[in-house]
Design an enzyme around this catalytic site. Structure first.
Site, PDB file in Angstrom:
ATOM      1  N   PRO A 255       0.820  -1.205   0.000  1.00 47.35           N
ATOM      2  CA  PRO A 255       0.000   0.000   0.000  1.00 47.35           C
ATOM      3  C   PRO A 255       0.858   1.261   0.000  1.00 47.35           C
ATOM      4  O   PRO A 255       1.919   1.299   0.610  1.00 47.35           O
ATOM      5  CB  PRO A 255      -0.766  -0.082   1.328  1.00 47.35           C
ATOM      6  CG  PRO A 255      -0.661  -1.488   1.765  1.00 47.35           C
ATOM      7  CD  PRO A 255       0.565  -2.059   1.158  1.00 47.35           C
TER       8      PRO A 255
ATOM      9  N   THR B 289       2.554   2.660  -2.400  1.00 45.40           N
ATOM     10  CA  THR B 289       3.761   2.715  -3.221  1.00 45.40           C
ATOM     11  C   THR B 289       3.517   3.405  -4.560  1.00 45.40           C
ATOM     12  O   THR B 289       4.412   3.461  -5.385  1.00 45.40           O
ATOM     13  CB  THR B 289       4.328   1.304  -3.470  1.00 45.40           C
ATOM     14  OG1 THR B 289       3.251   0.438  -3.801  1.00 45.40           O
ATOM     15  CG2 THR B 289       5.046   0.783  -2.255  1.00 45.40           C
ATOM     16  N   GLY B 290       2.308   3.882  -4.772  1.00 45.46           N
ATOM     17  CA  GLY B 290       2.062   4.674  -5.972  1.00 45.46           C
ATOM     18  C   GLY B 290       1.432   3.902  -7.121  1.00 45.46           C
ATOM     19  O   GLY B 290       1.598   4.281  -8.275  1.00 45.46           O
ATOM     20  N   LYS B 291       0.698   2.844  -6.826  1.00 46.23           N
ATOM     21  CA  LYS B 291       0.050   2.087  -7.892  1.00 46.23           C
ATOM     22  C   LYS B 291      -1.028   2.929  -8.569  1.00 46.23           C
ATOM     23  O   LYS B 291      -1.072   3.031  -9.800  1.00 46.23           O
ATOM     24  CB  LYS B 291      -0.576   0.804  -7.322  1.00 46.23           C
ATOM     25  CG  LYS B 291       0.440  -0.140  -6.704  1.00 46.23           C
ATOM     26  CD  LYS B 291      -0.205  -1.396  -6.196  1.00 46.23           C
ATOM     27  CE  LYS B 291      -1.114  -1.150  -5.004  1.00 46.23           C
ATOM     28  NZ  LYS B 291      -0.394  -0.702  -3.805  1.00 46.23           N
ATOM     29  N   THR B 292      -1.866   3.525  -7.750  1.00 47.70           N
ATOM     30  CA  THR B 292      -2.922   4.361  -8.300  1.00 47.70           C
ATOM     31  C   THR B 292      -2.313   5.527  -9.066  1.00 47.70           C
ATOM     32  O   THR B 292      -2.762   5.884 -10.162  1.00 47.70           O
ATOM     33  CB  THR B 292      -3.825   4.867  -7.169  1.00 47.70           C
ATOM     34  OG1 THR B 292      -4.232   3.762  -6.377  1.00 47.70           O
ATOM     35  CG2 THR B 292      -5.048   5.564  -7.722  1.00 47.70           C
TER      36      THR B 292
ATOM     37  N   GLU C 130      12.283  -0.181  28.361  1.00 42.42           N
ATOM     38  CA  GLU C 130      12.806   0.311  27.084  1.00 42.42           C
ATOM     39  C   GLU C 130      14.331   0.234  27.033  1.00 42.42           C
ATOM     40  O   GLU C 130      14.906  -0.151  26.015  1.00 42.42           O
ATOM     41  CB  GLU C 130      12.338   1.749  26.826  1.00 42.42           C
ATOM     42  CG  GLU C 130      10.827   1.905  26.647  1.00 42.42           C
ATOM     43  CD  GLU C 130      10.251   1.007  25.567  1.00 42.42           C
ATOM     44  OE1 GLU C 130      10.968   0.651  24.611  1.00 42.42           O
ATOM     45  OE2 GLU C 130       9.070   0.617  25.695  1.00 42.42           O
TER      46      GLU C 130
ATOM     47  N   HIS D  25      15.437  -3.188  26.196  1.00 40.61           N
ATOM     48  CA  HIS D  25      15.417  -3.434  24.753  1.00 40.61           C
ATOM     49  C   HIS D  25      16.659  -2.842  24.097  1.00 40.61           C
ATOM     50  O   HIS D  25      17.326  -3.488  23.288  1.00 40.61           O
ATOM     51  CB  HIS D  25      14.207  -2.754  24.107  1.00 40.61           C
ATOM     52  CG  HIS D  25      12.913  -3.477  24.263  1.00 40.61           C
ATOM     53  ND1 HIS D  25      12.759  -4.800  23.963  1.00 40.61           N
ATOM     54  CD2 HIS D  25      11.696  -3.049  24.667  1.00 40.61           C
ATOM     55  CE1 HIS D  25      11.497  -5.156  24.177  1.00 40.61           C
ATOM     56  NE2 HIS D  25      10.836  -4.104  24.616  1.00 40.61           N
TER      57      HIS D  25
HETATM   58  P1  ADP Z   1      -1.247   2.842  -3.802  1.00 35.31           P
HETATM   59  O1  ADP Z   1      -2.309   2.973  -4.810  1.00 35.31           O
HETATM   60  O2  ADP Z   1      -0.087   2.019  -4.251  1.00 35.31           O
HETATM   61  O3  ADP Z   1      -1.722   2.409  -2.453  1.00 35.31           O
HETATM   62  P2  ADP Z   1      -1.115   5.640  -4.190  1.00 35.31           P
HETATM   63  O4  ADP Z   1      -0.856   5.699  -5.622  1.00 35.31           O
HETATM   64  O5  ADP Z   1      -2.507   5.898  -3.757  1.00 35.31           O
HETATM   65  O6  ADP Z   1      -0.625   4.279  -3.574  1.00 35.31           O
HETATM   66  O7  ADP Z   1      -0.123   6.624  -3.465  1.00 35.31           O
HETATM   67  C1  ADP Z   1      -0.532   7.509  -2.483  1.00 35.31           C
HETATM   68  C2  ADP Z   1       0.232   8.796  -2.592  1.00 35.31           C
HETATM   69  O8  ADP Z   1       1.592   8.612  -2.211  1.00 35.31           O
HETATM   70  C3  ADP Z   1       0.279   9.314  -3.997  1.00 35.31           C
HETATM   71  O9  ADP Z   1      -0.807  10.111  -4.265  1.00 35.31           O
HETATM   72  C4  ADP Z   1       1.582  10.095  -4.027  1.00 35.31           C
HETATM   73  O10 ADP Z   1       1.363  11.394  -3.574  1.00 35.31           O
HETATM   74  C5  ADP Z   1       2.435   9.376  -3.027  1.00 35.31           C
HETATM   75  N1  ADP Z   1       3.364   8.482  -3.710  1.00 35.31           N
HETATM   76  C6  ADP Z   1       3.405   7.144  -3.623  1.00 35.31           C
HETATM   77  N2  ADP Z   1       4.399   6.640  -4.367  1.00 35.31           N
HETATM   78  C7  ADP Z   1       4.994   7.684  -4.965  1.00 35.31           C
HETATM   79  C8  ADP Z   1       6.065   7.818  -5.890  1.00 35.31           C
HETATM   80  N3  ADP Z   1       6.763   6.752  -6.335  1.00 35.31           N
HETATM   81  N4  ADP Z   1       6.409   9.050  -6.296  1.00 35.31           N
HETATM   82  C9  ADP Z   1       5.731  10.126  -5.861  1.00 35.31           C
HETATM   83  N5  ADP Z   1       4.704  10.066  -5.014  1.00 35.31           N
HETATM   84  C10 ADP Z   1       4.331   8.875  -4.552  1.00 35.31           C
HETATM   85 ZN    ZN Z   2       8.794  -3.896  24.859  1.00 35.56          ZN
HETATM   86 MG    MG Z   3      -4.288   2.781  -4.426  1.00 34.90          MG
END
Ligand code: ADP
Ligand code: ZN
Ligand code: MG
Length: 612
Positions: free
Chosen positions: A212, A214-217, A433, A436
Site C-alpha cells: 500500500p 507505493t504509488g500504484k494508483t 525500554e 530493549h
Molecule cells: P497505492 O495505490 O499504491 O496504495 P497511491 O498511488 O494511492 O498508492 O499513493 C498515495 C500517494 O503517495 C500518492 O498520491 C503520491 O502522492 C504518493 N506516492 C506514492 N508513491 C509515490 C512515488 N513513487 N512518487 C511520488 N509520489 C508517490
Molecule cells: Zn517492549
Molecule cells: Mg491505491
C-alpha cells in the site's frame, strides 16, 4: 478522436433552488390575489349583522354583496354599510333570501381564486418531492455514482478529464522499472497501428502489484496522462453492493463505455475486493462478488485483437487473487512496485518538496536514510506533517527538526503527553525500554538504536526505536535470533529490576513467537534435523486470511514444531538475561537518566558505551 462521451451531466444545486423560489413566488401571487382590496367609496359604516338584516327587511337597501364573511350593503340613499357574518353561518339562514324583497342580494363566489390556491397547496408538496428526487438523482449522477434512486446498473466509473488529468511519469518518482514496464503500453495507446501492422498483441490486462502507498494508483493515472486517452477508473470496493447483479451490469457498462471511447484505459483499483479466489468457504457459490468477477473475465475475453482498450488493475494482495484472473489474455502482465529504496525515497521526497518552503540547505538525504521501509505515501505524509509543524510554530520555513519530528510521528504515531502515567509505571517503562535498547545494541545483527523514549506515542507507552541504516532484502537466521534477543530485553529487564513482569511485554512476546514460528515453519531454520526444512505454514500464515487454516502435518510433527519454536524462544531469552545481567549497572544508569530526560538520542546512548 472521440472524447469521453459519458462525461457526467452537472446540474448545479442552484437550479434546484431557483425552481423552489419560483414556486414560492407563484404561491404568494395566488394567495395575495385572494384578498381583494376593499373599495370604500365615500363613507362606509360598520353595522352589526342584525342591524343589516333589519335594514334589509325594511327594504332600505338596494344591494347586498356577500363575499366570504364580509357583507357590504348599499343603501338606497347611497350609504354603504359593512358587516360581518360568522364563517359557520349559512347564507340561507340569514334570512336574506326573501323572494318578496326587491333588494338585490349577490353572493360573490371567491372559491374560484381559492380553487387555484387549494390546488397549489395540495399539489406543491408532491411537486417539491418529485423535484427533490430528480435533484438527488442528478446530483448522484454528477458524482459519477448511481446511488441515486434512478441509477442502478450504470457504470460507477469516474472519468478523468483529459484536460485536468495531467499526471505524468515524472510525478511517479523512483519506480523506474515499473515505469519502464508500462512505457510500451503507453506507446501502444498512442500509436496502436504501429503494433497492429507488425502483428504484435499488446496485453489487455496489466496488474500493478505492490505494498500500500507505493504509488500504484498514481502510476495508473500517469499512464493515462502520458497516453492522453480517456481513463475510466473504478475501485473494487465499490462493487461490493447490496443488490445482486448490479456489480455485473456495472462491469458491462464500464467496458462498453471504454470500448466506445477506445483507445482508452480501464483501471480497476483494489481488484482483490472482487477478484478473491472463488468458492472459498464464504456465502455459497454464486454471490455478488463472484458474478462481478465473472463479468470482468467475460468482458476481457471478449476483446478483439484490434480493441485498443487496456485494463489496468492494482492490488497489494496478489496472493488472494483468483487464478482465472491471471490466465493468459487476462491480467497476464504483472508490474511490481516495491517499497522505495534509499535513492527512490530521495527522489520521492524531492517531488513532494517542490511546493513547500524549506530552510536553505535542507538535506533530504538525511530523511531518506532515516526512512527505510517507508512507502511513497508515508514520505508524502512526513513532508506534510513537517509543513504543518512549521505553521504551528509560526516559522518562516520548514526546518530539519520539523522533518525529523515528522518522521517519528509518521512511524511511531503522535506523542501523547496528556496520558497520565504514575511514577512507578514510568520507572517500569524506562527500565523496559532501556532493556530493549541495551540488549539490541549488544547483539551484532540488530539495527542501531536510534532513540529511546518514555513518552507515550500512539498505542505504546514507551519506544525503543531501532533504525535500519540500509535497505535489505534478506534476513539471516542470526539476525532473526538477535531480533528475538532484543525483543526479550524489555521483559527481562523488568524481571531483573523488579522481580516480576508486567503486561507491557505482551506485544514483545507476540512478535518473538511470530519470528520463532516463521523460522521453523516457513524458513526451515532452527533445529532443522528434528523436523526438516519443510514449509509447514498453511497459506494463511503467509497471507490470505480467508483461506482454511488447515494443518498439513501430523500431530507428531506438530509437537516437534512446538518444541523447536520453544527452544528458539528460550535460547534467545537466556542470551538476553546474560547480556542484561552483565550490564546491570549500565541498565540502571541509563534508565535513571531516561526517567529524567524522557528521550535519549542515538549519540547520547552510544556515549554510555564509549565511557564503559
Ligand atoms: P497505492 O495505490 O499504491 O496504495 P497511491 O498511488 O494511492 O498508492 O499513493 C498515495 C500517494 O503517495 C500518492 O498520491 C503520491 O502522492 C504518493 N506516492 C506514492 N508513491 C509515490 C512515488 N513513487 N512518487 C511520488 N509520489 C508517490
Ligand atoms: Zn517492549
Ligand atoms: Mg491505491
Amino acid at each position: 478522436m472521440p472524447g469521453p462521451r459519458n462525461a457526467p451531466k452537472r446540474k448545479s444545486p442552484f437550479s434546484f433552488l431557483l425552481i423552489l423560489a419560483l414556486i414560492g413566488a407563484i404561491l404568494t401571487v395566488f394567495t395575495s390575489s385572494d384578498e381583494p382590496p376593499v373599495v370604500h367609496s365615500g363613507s362606509s359604516e360598520k353595522i352589526s349583522l342584525s342591524e343589516l338584516i333589519r335594514r334589509y327587511k325594511k327594504q332600505d337597501l338596494e344591494k347586498i354583496e356577500i363575499k366570504d364573511n364580509k357583507i357590504t350593503a348599499y343603501a338606497l340613499d347611497g350609504q354603504v354599510f359593512l358587516s360581518h357574518k360568522e364563517s359557520s353561518a349559512n347564507i340561507g339562514d340569514l334570512g336574506l333570501s326573501d323572494p318578496q324583497n326587491p333588494t338585490q342580494v349577490e353572493i360573490i363566489d371567491t372559491s374560484g381564486g381559492k380553487f387555484w390556491t387549494n390546488i397549489l397547496i395540495g399539489v406543491a408538496p408532491f411537486l417539491l418531492l418529485i423535484l427533490f428526487l430528480i435533484f438527488l438523482s442528478r446530483r448522484a449522477g454528477s458524482m459519477g455514482g448511481e446511488n441515486g434512486p434512478f441509477g442502478f446498473g450504470k457504470s460507477q466509473a469516474k472519468t478523468y478529464d483529459r484536460s485536468k488529468n495531467r499526471t505524468k511519469f515524472a510525478e511517479v518518482a523512483g519506480a523506474e522499472e515499473a515505469k519502464e514496464d508500462v512505457m510500451e503500453v503507453v506507446d501502444f495507446l498512442k500509436n496502436p497501428k504501429k503494433y497492429q501492422r507488425m502483428g504484435a498483441k499488446i496485453p489487455t490486462g496489466i496488474l500493478l502489484v505492490g505494498p500500500p502507498g507505493t504509488g500504484k494508483t498514481l502510476l495508473a493515472r500517469a499512464i493515462a496522462g502520458e497516453a492522453n486517452v480517456p481513463f475510466f477508473s473504478v475501485s473494487g470496493s465499490e462493487f461490493v453492493e447490496m443488490f445482486v447483479g448490479v456489480g455485473a451490469s456495472r462491469v458491462r457498462d464500464l467496458f462498453k463505455t471504454a470500448k466506445r471511447n477506445a483507445p482508452s484505459i480501464i483501471f480497476i483499483d483494489e481488484i482483490d475486493a472482487i477478484g478473491k479466489k472463488r468458492g472459498q468457504g464464504q456465502g455459497g457459490g454464486h454471490d455478488e462478488r463472484e458474478q462481478t468477477l465473472n463479468q470482468i473475465l467475460t468482458e476481457m475475453d471478449g476483446f478483439e485483437s484490434e480493441t485498443s482498450v487496456i485494463v489496468l488493475a492494482a492490488t497489494n494482495r496478489p496472493d488472494v487473487l483468483d487464478k482465472a484472473l491471471l490466465r493468459p489474455g487476462r491480467f497476464d502482465r504483472r508490474v511490481q512496485i516495491d517499497l522505495p529504496d534509499m535513492e527512490a525515497r530521495l527522489k520521492i521526497l524531492e517531488v513532494h518538496a517542490k511546493n513547500k518552503t524549506f530552510a536553505p540547505k535542507t538535506e533530504f538525504k538525511k530523511v531518506a536514510s532515516k526512512t527505510v521501509g517507508f512507502s511513497g505515501a508515508d514520505l508524502e505524509n512526513v513532508l506534510n506533517e513537517s509543513a504543518i509543524a512549521a505553521v504551528k510554530h509560526r516559522q518562516k520555513n520548514i526546518t530539519e527538526k520539523d522533518l525529523s519530528d515528522a518522521v517519528e510521528k509518521v512511524s511511531m504515531g503522535p506523542e501523547r503527553r496528556s496520558r497520565r502515567i504514575t511514577q512507578s509505571e514510568r520507572e517500569i517503562i524506562a527500565y523496559h525500554e532501556v532493556g530493549h535498547a541495551i540488549s539490541g545494541h549488544l547483539c551484532e545483527n540488530c539495527e542501531p538504536v536510534h532513540k529511546v523514549s518514555i513518552i507515550a506515542r500512539g498505542g505504546a507507552l514507551g519506544v525503543t526505536w531501532f533504525l535500519p541504516t540500509e535497505d535489505t532484502y534478506l534476513r539471516s537466521e542470526a539476525k532473526m535470533r538477535d531480533d528475538m534477543v532484543s525483543l526479550h530485553g524489555g521483559r527481562v529487564a523488568e524481571r531483573l529490576i523488579f522481580g516480576q513482569t508486567t503486561t507491557g511485554a505482551s506485544n514483545d512476546l507476540e512478535r518473538i513467537t511470530n519470528i520463532a514460528r516463521n523460522m521453523v515453519m516457513t524458513y526451515g531454520m532452527g533445529d532443522v534435523e528434528k523436523v526438516g526444512p519443510v514449509v509447514f505454514a498453511p497459506k494463511a500464515r503467509l497471507g490470505g486470511w480467508d483461506e482454511y487454516l488447515q494443518k498439513e502435518y501430523s500431530e507428531e510433527t506438530a509437537r516437534k514444531i512446538d518444541q523447536n519454536v520453544q527452544k528458539l524462544v528460550l535460547e534467545a531469552e537466556a542470551r538476553c538475561v546474560e547480556i542484561l545481567k552483565k550490564e546491570l549497572p549500565l541498565l540502571k544508569k541509563i534508565s535513571l537518566d531516561l526517567l529524567e530526560k524522557e528521550n535519549i538520542s542515538e549519540e547520547e546512548f552510544l556515549a554510555y558505551f564509549k565511557k564503559a
